[in-house]
Design an enzyme around this catalytic site. Structure first.
Site, PDB file in Angstrom:
ATOM      1  N   ASP A   7       0.863  -1.174   0.000  1.00 23.83           N
ATOM      2  CA  ASP A   7       0.000   0.000   0.000  1.00 23.83           C
ATOM      3  C   ASP A   7       0.910   1.239   0.000  1.00 23.83           C
ATOM      4  OD1 ASP A   7      -2.205   1.717   0.446  1.00 23.83           O
ATOM      5  OD2 ASP A   7      -1.904   1.582   2.627  1.00 23.83           O
ATOM      6  N   GLU A   9      -0.360   5.030   0.645  1.00 28.20           N
ATOM      7  CA  GLU A   9      -0.699   6.079   1.615  1.00 28.20           C
ATOM      8  C   GLU A   9      -0.800   5.502   3.024  1.00 28.20           C
ATOM      9  OE1 GLU A   9      -3.777   8.977   0.272  1.00 28.20           O
ATOM     10  OE2 GLU A   9      -3.742   7.774  -1.538  1.00 28.20           O
TER      11      GLU A   9
HETATM   12 MG   LIG Z   1      -3.118   3.210   3.208  1.00 31.92          MG
END
Ligand SMILES: [Mg+2]
Length: 199
Positions: A7, A9
């Site tokens: 991932d 962010e």
């Molecule tokens: Mg995230």
């Protein structure tokens, strides 16, 4: 062959919209999927605000360029990419991610695309597929890859649970409590070590 799916962010860089709201001085843009679960509605609302403030893609990219990756993220990614293949799987847009990918040394990212008019106005967006992280991990597995995944949020749980090893990283207390079966880390060194063990 292994591929690590990360991932972006909250894991490698701050939440883009929250950082962008601060950098641009438009606090309304702090609204996230926690406040508005309908992603389409939220994005349409965000694009309306950008238009209202006369912010086109160029101005947004300039502001996003002031946002830095989380401390240690680039070193972590460099080390990991020297050991195995890494793909960043994100629900953001390639045009927003670009200034951040530059700061991370141009890793591979699979995300979505903004529709931009010739004058730079953002007119819409195109999501790549449904449940993009889980769908992508399954597609990678279908062509012979073993996946290892890490993320911080609800939309990461699918790819984390579907992978041969999966980790929570810098997640919330609520998600960690709801998923005691998932190893959870806060420091890049610990995540790197766990991924190395799984390779
Ligand atoms: Mg995230």
């Amino acid at each position: 062959m292994n591929v690590v799916c990360l991932d972006m962010e909250g894991v490698l860089v701050p939440e883009i919209w929250i950082a962008f709201a601060q950098a641009s001085g438009i606090p309304e843009l702090k609204r996230t999927t926690r406040d508005e679960p309908d992603y389409d509605k939220l994005m349409t609302w965000r694009l309306g605000i950008l238009k209202e403030h006369g912010l086109g893609l160029k101005e947004i990219q300039t502001t996003i360029a002031t946002i830095d990756p989380l401390p240690g993220a680039k070193e972590f990614l460099d080390k990991l990419r020297s050991e195995t293949q890494v793909i960043i799987l994100s629900d953001t847009f390639e045009q927003f991610a670009k200034p951040l990918m530059e700061k991370l040394g141009w890793p591979t990212i699979f995300c979505n695309t903004l529709e931009v008019a010739e004058n730079g106005e953002i007119t819409g967006y195109k999501m790549r597929c449904e449940k993009s992280k889980l769908t992508t991990v399954k597609a990678l597995q279908s062509c012979g890859f073993d996946t290892i995944a890490a993320g911080d949020s609800f939309n990461d749980l699918g790819m984390i649970q579907a992978s041969k090893a999966g980790f929570l990283f810098k997640s919330t207390e609520a998600i960690k409590a709801a998923h005691p079966e998932l190893p959870a880390f806060e420091e890049f060194d610990d995540l790197l070590h766990a991924i190395e063990e799984a390779l």
